[in-house]
Design a protein around this motif. Structure first.
Motif, mmCIF file in Angstrom:
data_model
loop_
_atom_site.group_PDB
_atom_site.id
_atom_site.type_symbol
_atom_site.label_atom_id
_atom_site.label_comp_id
_atom_site.label_asym_id
_atom_site.label_seq_id
_atom_site.Cartn_x
_atom_site.Cartn_y
_atom_site.Cartn_z
ATOM 1 N N ILE A 193 5.194 -0.312 2.382
ATOM 2 C CA ILE A 193 4.510 0.989 2.328
ATOM 3 C C ILE A 193 5.322 1.876 1.401
ATOM 4 C CG2 ILE A 193 3.581 2.914 3.650
ATOM 5 C CD1 ILE A 193 3.663 1.103 6.130
ATOM 6 N N ALA A 194 4.785 2.123 0.222
ATOM 7 C CA ALA A 194 5.556 2.751 -0.859
ATOM 8 C C ALA A 194 5.470 4.282 -0.824
ATOM 9 C CB ALA A 194 5.116 2.210 -2.213
ATOM 10 N N GLY A 195 5.858 4.856 0.306
ATOM 11 C CA GLY A 195 6.022 6.299 0.381
ATOM 12 C C GLY A 195 4.824 7.077 0.869
ATOM 13 N N ASP A 196 5.085 8.337 1.250
ATOM 14 C CA ASP A 196 4.097 9.255 1.822
ATOM 15 C C ASP A 196 3.417 8.635 3.034
ATOM 16 O OD1 ASP A 196 4.823 11.123 -0.026
ATOM 17 O OD2 ASP A 196 2.883 11.291 -1.003
ATOM 18 N N VAL A 197 4.250 8.314 3.997
ATOM 19 C CA VAL A 197 3.784 7.681 5.228
ATOM 20 C C VAL A 197 3.223 8.717 6.195
ATOM 21 C CG1 VAL A 197 4.480 6.295 7.214
ATOM 22 C CG2 VAL A 197 5.476 5.842 4.955
ATOM 23 N N SER A 198 3.986 9.798 6.420
ATOM 24 C CA SER A 198 3.639 10.768 7.459
ATOM 25 C C SER A 198 3.746 12.187 6.934
ATOM 26 C CB SER A 198 4.596 10.599 8.654
ATOM 27 O OG SER A 198 4.473 11.666 9.564
ATOM 28 N N ILE A 230 0.872 -1.169 0.000
ATOM 29 C CA ILE A 230 0.000 0.000 0.000
ATOM 30 C C ILE A 230 0.918 1.230 0.000
ATOM 31 C CG2 ILE A 230 -0.157 0.198 2.531
ATOM 32 C CD1 ILE A 230 -3.166 0.918 2.144
ATOM 33 N N ALA A 231 0.446 2.343 -0.494
ATOM 34 C CA ALA A 231 1.217 3.595 -0.480
ATOM 35 C C ALA A 231 0.317 4.729 -0.024
ATOM 36 C CB ALA A 231 1.786 3.896 -1.872
ATOM 37 N N ASP A 232 0.942 5.853 0.312
ATOM 38 C CA ASP A 232 0.203 7.092 0.565
ATOM 39 C C ASP A 232 -0.749 7.000 1.755
ATOM 40 O OD1 ASP A 232 1.003 8.692 -2.016
ATOM 41 O OD2 ASP A 232 0.365 6.730 -2.732
ATOM 42 N N LEU A 233 -0.230 6.536 2.890
ATOM 43 C CA LEU A 233 -1.056 6.517 4.097
ATOM 44 C C LEU A 233 -1.359 7.935 4.580
ATOM 45 C CD1 LEU A 233 0.581 3.640 6.178
ATOM 46 C CD2 LEU A 233 -1.197 3.504 4.404
ATOM 47 N N HIS A 234 -0.458 8.867 4.353
ATOM 48 C CA HIS A 234 -0.643 10.268 4.735
ATOM 49 C C HIS A 234 -1.138 10.389 6.179
ATOM 50 C CE1 HIS A 234 0.334 12.055 0.903
ATOM 51 N NE2 HIS A 234 -0.492 11.249 0.272
ATOM 52 N N LEU A 243 12.436 -7.927 -2.270
ATOM 53 C CA LEU A 243 11.826 -6.608 -2.354
ATOM 54 C C LEU A 243 12.884 -5.530 -2.584
ATOM 55 C CD1 LEU A 243 9.590 -7.011 0.830
ATOM 56 C CD2 LEU A 243 9.164 -7.906 -1.477
ATOM 57 N N CYS A 244 12.725 -4.783 -3.669
ATOM 58 C CA CYS A 244 13.614 -3.676 -4.007
ATOM 59 C C CYS A 244 12.771 -2.417 -4.172
ATOM 60 C CB CYS A 244 14.362 -3.952 -5.310
ATOM 61 S SG CYS A 244 15.361 -5.460 -5.301
ATOM 62 N N GLY A 245 13.387 -1.252 -3.998
ATOM 63 C CA GLY A 245 12.593 -0.050 -4.208
ATOM 64 C C GLY A 245 13.324 1.238 -3.911
ATOM 65 N N THR A 246 12.776 2.321 -4.439
ATOM 66 C CA THR A 246 13.238 3.667 -4.184
ATOM 67 C C THR A 246 12.120 4.640 -4.523
ATOM 68 O OG1 THR A 246 15.078 5.211 -4.515
ATOM 69 C CG2 THR A 246 14.227 4.105 -6.478
ATOM 70 N N ARG A 247 12.332 5.915 -4.238
ATOM 71 C CA ARG A 247 11.276 6.912 -4.448
ATOM 72 C C ARG A 247 10.971 7.147 -5.919
ATOM 73 N NH1 ARG A 247 12.527 13.029 -2.743
ATOM 74 N NH2 ARG A 247 14.190 12.541 -4.221
ATOM 75 N N GLY A 248 12.003 7.255 -6.758
ATOM 76 C CA GLY A 248 11.797 7.715 -8.128
ATOM 77 C C GLY A 248 11.624 9.226 -8.148
ATOM 78 N N LYS A 297 10.679 5.946 0.782
ATOM 79 C CA LYS A 297 10.435 7.381 0.830
ATOM 80 C C LYS A 297 9.462 7.842 -0.243
ATOM 81 C CE LYS A 297 12.989 11.788 0.794
ATOM 82 N NZ LYS A 297 14.323 12.407 0.592
ATOM 83 N N GLY A 298 8.563 8.781 0.143
ATOM 84 C CA GLY A 298 7.693 9.445 -0.810
ATOM 85 C C GLY A 298 8.024 10.916 -0.905
ATOM 86 N N ASN A 299 7.354 11.630 -1.785
ATOM 87 C CA ASN A 299 7.680 13.052 -1.980
ATOM 88 C C ASN A 299 7.285 13.917 -0.786
ATOM 89 O OD1 ASN A 299 4.946 12.414 -3.061
ATOM 90 N ND2 ASN A 299 4.828 14.620 -3.407
ATOM 91 N N HIS A 300 6.344 13.456 0.055
ATOM 92 C CA HIS A 300 5.932 14.231 1.230
ATOM 93 C C HIS A 300 6.631 13.793 2.517
ATOM 94 C CE1 HIS A 300 2.966 16.620 -0.803
ATOM 95 N NE2 HIS A 300 2.357 15.551 -1.270
ATOM 96 N N ASP A 301 7.524 12.818 2.432
ATOM 97 C CA ASP A 301 8.213 12.333 3.630
ATOM 98 C C ASP A 301 9.437 13.204 3.926
ATOM 99 O OD1 ASP A 301 6.476 10.189 4.245
ATOM 100 O OD2 ASP A 301 7.379 9.003 2.641
ATOM 101 N N TYR A 302 9.163 14.444 4.307
ATOM 102 C CA TYR A 302 10.237 15.394 4.588
ATOM 103 C C TYR A 302 11.035 15.020 5.835
ATOM 104 C CZ TYR A 302 7.807 18.273 1.151
ATOM 105 O OH TYR A 302 7.214 18.728 0.006
#
Length: 237
Positions: free
Chosen positions: A49-54, A6-10, A120-125, A80-85
């Motif tokens: 969890i594919a980014g934008d967690v918090s 899942i992604a983008d829990l925000h 499992l592999c991954g990055t933000r992009g 990491k997502g774009n909002h995970d500052y």
């Protein structure tokens, strides 16, 4: 032992960031995530969890959100997502996790993880544009190297377990409509990976979703797209 994504829990346990301003389907989304997760995931399962967690801007502001994650069943692997500052170096992320007691959380960052059936592999992009600025291109190049690093780590694991499928998780889609992030796509193409999962896209136009990218099937797994319920990744025969 199953794998979910899942992604983008925000999450915004301590931030004033109500998500229902983005539409009615976001109403009570944190409670819906909690209930669906409890009903779907067991303690023996893994969830990517594919980014934008918090929404926390600083790592201290993400503490309550990570305690929320810890309250959920399963092993969580976060990228990491774009909002995970709040994101930091791996050393600082691990120290933060241990400090708040979120021991069921790990971070996907220039590394890879092995589950019972998958690697499992991954990055933000990075975002998709018709033409990148110089600053954007620097980020694309950095994310491309991180993708190479995680795939290298994943393939090292796969050498010892060749029966396990290697999966790639991104926050940004590598393609949408006529747009492509070519450096990312080229690495994916060379890797031979067969399945890609990504988030970030809210209210995406289904006609513009790209279901085959760089020789791999791709799937949107943003939380609102999934009805705020982690999606099980099935083993392919």
């Amino acid at each position: 032992m199953s794998l979910f994504v899942i992604a983008d829990l925000h999450l915004a346990q301590t931030m004033n960031k109500p998500m229902d301003i983005f539409g009615k389907r976001w109403e009570n989304h944190t409670q819906r995530i909690y209930e669906n997760w409890q009903n779907t995931v067991s303690d023996e399962d893994t969830v990517v969890i594919a980014g934008d967690v918090s929404w926390g801007m600083r790592i201290e502001e993400a503490e309550a959100d990570f305690r929320f994650l810890e309250s959920l069943p399963g092993h969580k692997i976060v990228l990491k997502g774009n909002h995970d500052y709040w994101w930091q170096t791996m050393k600082k992320l691990t120290e933060f996790r241990d400090r708040v007691g979120a021991y069921s959380v790990d971070f996907l960052f220039n590394n890879a993880y092995e589950t019972e059936e998958f690697i499992l592999c991954g990055t933000r992009g990075w975002t998709l544009e018709n033409q990148y600025t110089g600053d954007d291109l620097k980020i694309v190049n950095r994310e491309t190297e991180r993708l190479k690093n995680t795939l290298k780590a994943g393939k090292a694991l796969q050498e010892k377990a060749p029966e396990k499928e290697l999966l790639v998780f991104l926050h940004y889609p590598p393609a949408y409509g006529n747009l492509r992030c070519e450096p990312i796509c080229e690495v994916l193409r060379e890797s031979g990976v067969k399945r890609i999962f990504y988030g970030h896209m809210h209210n995406a136009d289904p006609a513009r979703l790209v279901y085959q990218i760089a020789g791999a099937r791709s799937e949107l797994i943003a939380a609102d797209y999934l009805g705020f319920c982690p999606k099980k990744i099935e083993i392919e025969k």
